[in-house]
Design a protein around this motif. Structure first.
Motif, mmCIF file in Angstrom:
data_model
loop_
_atom_site.group_PDB
_atom_site.id
_atom_site.type_symbol
_atom_site.label_atom_id
_atom_site.label_comp_id
_atom_site.label_asym_id
_atom_site.label_seq_id
_atom_site.Cartn_x
_atom_site.Cartn_y
_atom_site.Cartn_z
ATOM 1 N N VAL A 199 -41.901 -115.725 -25.515
ATOM 2 C CA VAL A 199 -40.578 -115.751 -24.903
ATOM 3 C C VAL A 199 -39.966 -114.352 -24.885
ATOM 4 C CG1 VAL A 199 -39.263 -116.223 -27.018
ATOM 5 C CG2 VAL A 199 -38.435 -117.080 -24.800
ATOM 6 N N LYS A 200 -40.472 -113.462 -25.721
ATOM 7 C CA LYS A 200 -39.999 -112.074 -25.730
ATOM 8 C C LYS A 200 -40.238 -111.388 -24.385
ATOM 9 C CE LYS A 200 -44.445 -110.627 -27.683
ATOM 10 N NZ LYS A 200 -45.147 -110.145 -28.888
ATOM 11 N N CYS A 201 -41.192 -111.914 -23.615
ATOM 12 C CA CYS A 201 -41.511 -111.300 -22.320
ATOM 13 C C CYS A 201 -40.359 -111.416 -21.322
ATOM 14 C CB CYS A 201 -42.765 -111.935 -21.726
ATOM 15 S SG CYS A 201 -44.267 -111.619 -22.673
ATOM 16 N N ILE A 202 -39.392 -112.275 -21.608
ATOM 17 C CA ILE A 202 -38.223 -112.374 -20.730
ATOM 18 C C ILE A 202 -37.554 -111.017 -20.581
ATOM 19 C CG2 ILE A 202 -35.862 -113.280 -20.591
ATOM 20 C CD1 ILE A 202 -36.836 -115.908 -21.610
ATOM 21 N N ASP A 203 -37.569 -110.231 -21.647
ATOM 22 C CA ASP A 203 -36.878 -108.937 -21.635
ATOM 23 C C ASP A 203 -37.765 -107.790 -21.179
ATOM 24 O OD1 ASP A 203 -34.517 -110.121 -22.656
ATOM 25 O OD2 ASP A 203 -35.343 -110.042 -24.688
ATOM 26 N N TRP A 204 -39.046 -108.047 -20.936
ATOM 27 C CA TRP A 204 -39.937 -106.978 -20.490
ATOM 28 C C TRP A 204 -39.720 -106.717 -19.003
ATOM 29 C CZ3 TRP A 204 -45.418 -107.965 -23.031
ATOM 30 C CH2 TRP A 204 -45.263 -108.015 -24.421
ATOM 31 N N THR A 205 -39.983 -105.489 -18.575
ATOM 32 C CA THR A 205 -39.744 -105.113 -17.175
ATOM 33 C C THR A 205 -41.016 -104.732 -16.427
ATOM 34 O OG1 THR A 205 -39.292 -102.828 -17.855
ATOM 35 C CG2 THR A 205 -37.404 -104.324 -17.667
ATOM 36 N N ASP A 206 -42.159 -104.742 -17.103
ATOM 37 C CA ASP A 206 -43.428 -104.380 -16.465
ATOM 38 C C ASP A 206 -44.235 -105.658 -16.236
ATOM 39 O OD1 ASP A 206 -46.068 -103.597 -15.876
ATOM 40 O OD2 ASP A 206 -45.833 -101.712 -16.965
ATOM 41 N N ASP A 207 -44.341 -106.086 -14.962
ATOM 42 C CA ASP A 207 -45.049 -107.331 -14.656
ATOM 43 C C ASP A 207 -46.501 -107.295 -15.116
ATOM 44 O OD1 ASP A 207 -42.739 -108.263 -13.532
ATOM 45 O OD2 ASP A 207 -43.393 -108.046 -11.449
ATOM 46 N N ALA A 208 -47.165 -106.160 -14.914
ATOM 47 C CA ALA A 208 -48.574 -106.057 -15.303
ATOM 48 C C ALA A 208 -48.737 -106.209 -16.811
ATOM 49 C CB ALA A 208 -49.150 -104.723 -14.835
ATOM 50 N N GLU A 209 -47.812 -105.645 -17.565
ATOM 51 C CA GLU A 209 -47.873 -105.759 -19.025
ATOM 52 C C GLU A 209 -47.673 -107.211 -19.464
ATOM 53 O OE1 GLU A 209 -45.726 -103.824 -23.009
ATOM 54 O OE2 GLU A 209 -44.963 -103.380 -20.994
ATOM 55 N N ILE A 210 -46.772 -107.918 -18.786
ATOM 56 C CA ILE A 210 -46.543 -109.329 -19.101
ATOM 57 C C ILE A 210 -47.811 -110.138 -18.842
ATOM 58 C CG2 ILE A 210 -45.248 -111.388 -18.424
ATOM 59 C CD1 ILE A 210 -42.899 -109.482 -17.743
ATOM 60 N N THR A 211 -48.446 -109.894 -17.693
ATOM 61 C CA THR A 211 -49.667 -110.632 -17.356
ATOM 62 C C THR A 211 -50.776 -110.340 -18.353
ATOM 63 O OG1 THR A 211 -49.098 -110.676 -15.007
ATOM 64 C CG2 THR A 211 -51.418 -110.981 -15.574
ATOM 65 N N ARG A 212 -50.930 -109.080 -18.737
ATOM 66 C CA ARG A 212 -51.972 -108.746 -19.717
ATOM 67 C C ARG A 212 -51.715 -109.432 -21.054
ATOM 68 N NH1 ARG A 212 -51.702 -103.617 -17.105
ATOM 69 N NH2 ARG A 212 -50.157 -102.872 -18.617
ATOM 70 N N ALA A 213 -50.443 -109.521 -21.449
ATOM 71 C CA ALA A 213 -50.114 -110.183 -22.717
ATOM 72 C C ALA A 213 -50.506 -111.656 -22.678
ATOM 73 C CB ALA A 213 -48.621 -110.033 -23.007
ATOM 74 N N PHE A 214 -50.235 -112.334 -21.571
ATOM 75 C CA PHE A 214 -50.601 -113.747 -21.440
ATOM 76 C C PHE A 214 -52.116 -113.917 -21.414
ATOM 77 C CE2 PHE A 214 -46.246 -114.609 -20.747
ATOM 78 C CZ PHE A 214 -46.050 -115.980 -20.668
ATOM 79 N N CYS A 215 -52.802 -113.041 -20.665
ATOM 80 C CA CYS A 215 -54.247 -113.202 -20.482
ATOM 81 C C CYS A 215 -55.053 -112.819 -21.722
ATOM 82 C CB CYS A 215 -54.710 -112.382 -19.277
ATOM 83 S SG CYS A 215 -54.172 -113.066 -17.689
#
Length: 575
Positions: A77-93
């Motif tokens: 849920v911390k990804c709500i505050d992230w601004t880099d889409d690629a970083e969010i996707t890498r974290a999930f994957c």
């Protein structure tokens, strides 16, 4: 243990309906599919359209509880505050799925070996308030690897990519604009077999597109209720992404005003199409979810034999268009043979009318068609893959436009959407028609996005005026921006000038979202009487921007008037 529940029962002679994996909501997009599935079972399509096999590809939905578990257990849920889409996707994957879900996917793949579409279905998606069209990820999979592990890994990656897009910047910006809480968003995932056939190393349908029961900007004697279809050869990604498409009114398919200007049709026709690359089955998708999609020259579709009903022949010496297969001239993508020799337009009208009755308003349906190419194939196949309500803004308002001196007029349009009579004292983002080329489109889009962020932080709205088609995936057609990158715009103007002759972005996900977001819109065509006061914009005070993107601040406020009923719009300088 993971549950499998059949949402819509199977139909004799058809593939299964929707099924669930896990608990929770199936999301808005899946609800639309379920409704359409039931709706089509009640109609007599077989009797009315015997040459068509109409289907909704069976959808298996990974319900929202799986998303909740994944996010909660891994503290994402911390990804709500992230601004880099690629970083969010890498974290999930980087995080494995739970074993029970993986086993369900193994069972699914054992029964399905054709290409798959893995689509988002958030709880707010395709709703009447905030449809969020095209803001979440869709991943297309070849699903043909010789190793079962490769097929499974791509499906797992696709689900995680779709989940990760819940926290990407585009949907977050749209939800904020609608006043919705990001923490309440949940994501289901739809897995569907795809329509089409394999041709050598690629898989694609004959056509893909989107049909709307309302035409926001009818031309000539066309009416709004005649509807609008935007279709492309191959996958429908070109149609929903604002690329080069062929348009027609399904209620009056023989009325094609643009065919009187064959040079313009040829200039704006598709030159390539999208297909699934069947050799991409081992690619990892975390870095590029579109890695499985290939852009193919249109000549390949001709060689595959799929263009016979889609192309006419332009005879330059006679300045006419011929439908004769014996004519010698220049191929012209018109879809005339398809419209004259099949009842596709009538089928689309019938389905949209039934959907309108059920949903209580105008609708938009995405479809894919595999058109019969030989006498041995008795029926055309049409798959409907998405249903959503259309924003009801085209007929709103009764604003009376002011009569002002010509030198005070900045923009005059006969293709406007919305209803407004307001004064704007803020900035204007303006791109001169002469400044745009395909090589700078993406850079211009990045600069517009930067300005949008700055003005959002200042809580300032602005007017956005530029050449070509906003939000197009085709860099030769306009400015490459997404909806969230222009979210603070109060008015968007698309300029069709002698430098850039293009149709509006109507039919694309981008256009759908600006309509749903109540952003005013004007399409300005100089050849059709539209007015752009280039001299005023050239001499207006510039306060920012880079290269060809100008951030202007008028010395005096400007007035915006839009009458959605008459589709007329006006921007002029206040005195």
């Amino acid at each position: 243990m993971t549950k499998h529940r059949l949402l819509v029962s199977s139909r004799p002679g058809h593939r299964d309906g929707l099924a669930r994996i896990g608990d929770g909501s199936i999301g808005g997009k899946a609800r639309g599919l379920g409704f359409l599935n039931v709706l089509l079972r009640r109609t007599e399509l077989v009797r009315m359209f015997p040459r068509f096999r109409v289907e909704i590809p069976p959808a298996t939905v990974v319900c929202t509880r799986e998303f909740d578990r994944f996010v909660e257990r891994n503290e994402l849920v911390k990804c709500i505050d992230w601004t880099d889409d690629a970083e969010i996707t890498r974290a999930f994957c980087a995080i494995p799925l739970r074993r029970e879900l993986v086993m369900s996917l193994v069972l699914y793949l054992a029964k399905h070996r054709i290409p798959l579409a893995v689509r988002s279905s958030s709880i707010h998606e395709d709703g009447s308030v905030s449809p969020l069209a095209g803001l979440y990820q869709t991943v297309l999979l070849p699903n043909n690897g010789p190793e079962e592990a490769d097929r499974l890994q791509q499906l797992i990656d696709a689900i995680r990519v779709v989940w990760s897009s819940t926290y990407h910047q585009a949907p977050k910006g749209a939800l904020r604009r609608q006043g919705m809480l990001l923490s309440q968003e949940r994501m289901a995932v739809i897995i569907q077999p795809m329509a089409g056939r394999r041709h050598r190393g690629y898989f694609y349908p004959t056509i893909g597109g989107v049909a709307g029961s309302v035409n926001y900007f009818p031309i000539g004697s066309l009416r709004p209720e005649d509807g609008m279809v935007a279709a492309a050869v191959g996958l429908g990604t070109r149609a929903v992404g604002g690329g080069q498409v062929t348009r027609f009114a399904p209620h009056r398919p023989s009325l094609r005003p643009e065919l009187y200007r064959p040079e313009e049709v040829r200039l704006n026709s598709q030159r390539s199409f999208d297909a699934i690359d069947m050799a991409s089955g081992r690619l990892r998708l975390a870095d590029d979810p579109r890695a499985t999609i290939a852009s193919i020259p249109l000549e390949v579709a001709r060689e595959d034999g799929g263009m016979s009903l889609l192309e006419s022949t332009w005879l330059p010496a006679e300045r006419t268009i011929s439908e004769s297969p014996l004519a010698k001239g220049i191929p012209l993508l018109t879809f005339q043979g398809l419209l004259q020799n099949t009842r596709l337009a009538q089928l689309l009208c019938h389905v949209m009318e039934r959907a309108e009755e059920g949903m209580g308003g105008a609708v938009e349906i995405e479809f894919a068609g595999d058109i019969s190419r030989s006498p041995n194939r008795s029926r055309h196949v049409v798959d409907f893959v998405q249903l959503r309500r259309l924003p009801q803004t085209w007929h709103s308002g009764s604003v009376r436009l002011s009569e002002v001196a010509a030198e005070r007029v900045l923009v005059r349009s006969s293709s406007a959407m919305g209803s407004a009579d307001l004064v704007h004292s803020g900035p204007i983002v303006y791109i001169p028609p002469t400044a745009l080329t395909p090589s700078v489109s993406r850079a211009f889009g990045d600069e517009v996005a930067r300005i949008n962020r700055v003005l959002r932080d200042r809580e300032q709205s602005y007017l956005l005026i530029g050449p070509g088609r906003w939000g197009s995936i085709n860099l030769s057609l306009g400015i490459a921006v997404t909806y969230h990158q222009i979210s603070e715009a109060r008015l968007i103007v698309e300029l069709s000038t002698h430098e850039h002759r293009v149709a509006s972005s109507q039919g694309s996900h981008f256009f759908h979202n600006i309509a749903a977001g109540h952003i005013l819109y004007m399409g300005l065509d100089e050849e059709q009487g539209g007015v752009l006061n280039r001299e005023w914009f050239e001499h207006a005070r510039r306060i920012g921007g880079h290269a060809g993107v100008r951030l202007l601040q008028p010395k005096t406020p400007v007035r915006i008037q839009v009458n959605g009923r008459s589709r007329s719009g006006l921007v002029f300088v206040e005195v």
